[in-house]
Scaffold this motif. Sequence first.
Motif, PDB file in Angstrom:
ATOM      1  N   TYR A  21      57.952 -29.768 -22.227  1.00  0.00           N
ATOM      2  CA  TYR A  21      56.546 -30.030 -22.152  1.00  0.00           C
ATOM      3  C   TYR A  21      56.435 -31.022 -23.248  1.00  0.00           C
ATOM      4  O   TYR A  21      57.035 -31.257 -24.145  1.00  0.00           O
TER       5      TYR A  21
ATOM      6  N   PHE B  71      61.489 -21.545 -25.745  1.00  0.00           N
ATOM      7  CA  PHE B  71      61.185 -23.192 -26.213  1.00  0.00           C
ATOM      8  C   PHE B  71      62.142 -23.196 -27.346  1.00  0.00           C
ATOM      9  O   PHE B  71      62.578 -22.316 -28.260  1.00  0.00           O
ATOM     10  N   GLY B  72      62.468 -24.797 -27.254  1.00  0.00           N
ATOM     11  CA  GLY B  72      63.228 -25.319 -28.289  1.00  0.00           C
ATOM     12  C   GLY B  72      62.218 -25.487 -29.451  1.00  0.00           C
ATOM     13  O   GLY B  72      60.980 -25.280 -29.325  1.00  0.00           O
TER      14      GLY B  72
ATOM     15  N   THR C 145      59.943  -9.524 -15.826  1.00  0.00           N
ATOM     16  CA  THR C 145      59.064 -10.660 -15.793  1.00  0.00           C
ATOM     17  C   THR C 145      59.642 -11.799 -16.202  1.00  0.00           C
ATOM     18  O   THR C 145      60.816 -11.876 -17.137  1.00  0.00           O
ATOM     19  N   TYR C 146      59.065 -13.038 -15.817  1.00  0.00           N
ATOM     20  CA  TYR C 146      59.679 -14.228 -16.540  1.00  0.00           C
ATOM     21  C   TYR C 146      58.808 -14.645 -17.715  1.00  0.00           C
ATOM     22  O   TYR C 146      57.726 -14.528 -17.814  1.00  0.00           O
ATOM     23  N   LYS C 147      59.720 -15.356 -18.525  1.00  0.00           N
ATOM     24  CA  LYS C 147      59.205 -15.997 -19.937  1.00  0.00           C
ATOM     25  C   LYS C 147      59.994 -17.278 -20.085  1.00  0.00           C
ATOM     26  O   LYS C 147      61.008 -17.274 -19.674  1.00  0.00           O
ATOM     27  N   TYR C 148      59.318 -17.956 -20.824  1.00  0.00           N
ATOM     28  CA  TYR C 148      59.860 -19.119 -21.528  1.00  0.00           C
ATOM     29  C   TYR C 148      60.467 -19.055 -22.728  1.00  0.00           C
ATOM     30  O   TYR C 148      59.767 -18.007 -23.577  1.00  0.00           O
TER      31      TYR C 148
ATOM     32  N   PRO D 141      50.313 -27.669 -25.377  1.00  0.00           N
ATOM     33  CA  PRO D 141      51.502 -28.429 -24.719  1.00  0.00           C
ATOM     34  C   PRO D 141      51.159 -28.757 -23.070  1.00  0.00           C
ATOM     35  O   PRO D 141      50.453 -27.897 -22.465  1.00  0.00           O
TER      36      PRO D 141
ATOM     37  N   TYR E 197      66.566 -22.373 -14.912  1.00  0.00           N
ATOM     38  CA  TYR E 197      65.179 -23.200 -14.690  1.00  0.00           C
ATOM     39  C   TYR E 197      64.974 -23.841 -16.051  1.00  0.00           C
ATOM     40  O   TYR E 197      64.804 -22.886 -17.008  1.00  0.00           O
TER      41      TYR E 197
ATOM     42  N   PHE F   4      59.117 -30.591 -26.278  1.00  0.00           N
ATOM     43  CA  PHE F   4      59.669 -29.267 -26.310  1.00  0.00           C
ATOM     44  C   PHE F   4      60.372 -29.002 -24.986  1.00  0.00           C
ATOM     45  O   PHE F   4      59.826 -29.210 -23.935  1.00  0.00           O
TER      46      PHE F   4
ATOM     47  N   LEU G  98      62.250 -26.630 -18.370  1.00  0.00           N
ATOM     48  CA  LEU G  98      61.181 -27.310 -18.232  1.00  0.00           C
ATOM     49  C   LEU G  98      61.246 -28.435 -19.466  1.00  0.00           C
ATOM     50  O   LEU G  98      61.516 -27.953 -20.597  1.00  0.00           O
TER      51      LEU G  98
ATOM     52  N   GLU H 152      63.699 -20.949 -18.617  1.00  0.00           N
ATOM     53  CA  GLU H 152      63.050 -19.922 -18.083  1.00  0.00           C
ATOM     54  C   GLU H 152      64.050 -18.821 -18.059  1.00  0.00           C
ATOM     55  O   GLU H 152      65.064 -18.661 -17.747  1.00  0.00           O
TER      56      GLU H 152
END
Lengths: 114, 114
Positions: free
Chosen positions: B36, B104-105, B99-102, B44, B32, B89, B34, B93
């Motif tokens: 931002y 980021f680039g 737990t879920y976390k992002y 963001p 998944y 950005f 995303l 996911e």
Amino acid sequence: EAGVAQSPRYKIIEKRQSVAFWCNPISGHATLYWYQQILGQGPKLLIQFQNNGVVDDSQLPKDRFSAERLKGVDSTLKIQPAKLEDSAVYLCASSRMGEFNEQYFGPGTRLTVT
Amino acid sequence: DQQVKQNSPSLSVQEGRISILNCDYTNSMFDYFLWYKKYPAEGPTFLISISSIKDKNEDGRFTVFLNKSAKHLSLHIVPSQPGDSAVYFCAAETYTSGTYKYIFGTGTRLKVLA
């Protein structure tokens, strides 16, 4: 609805001093996140709370960073003692329980350590 | 180890033309993604997302394309407007340790020229 509030917006301290940041999430949001964004990099998750319990703090430098979320609402992030490399924007985000993909970010606190 | 990469730190585009922002990832388990958008002195804000079961998702002027075999996604903005000038950005996911976390680039700064 009101967004995520953070204070202060800017802070300048000398190395070895301590500093604290405050976050008030969106009302009703059970999950709260603290991110560190160093200049030129993307946000990095430091700690995640579900209500007042810690879900993930695997990337939190626990020798100098601490965070709490008493009563499951407001949260504070503390750095003691600060180092030069802690200069960054500290972002707080919140989401509803189970809606991980709907994270709302606050404006951030820009910390400069001299 | 940068698992999500945005290799173009900046991009300038004429108003009305297409903006293409690229993002590469290394972990084939990511499913998944995303995008931002971040304006100066603001947090963001969520723009658009895509699940790995799709190869395209569209929302108005914004379209995200996902090429799983190449581990590459791109954000297309058509037509570009001066108000689109911001840092973008991409994030992946991931689900680890319950737990879920992002992740980021590093971001791409888009400047749309009037």
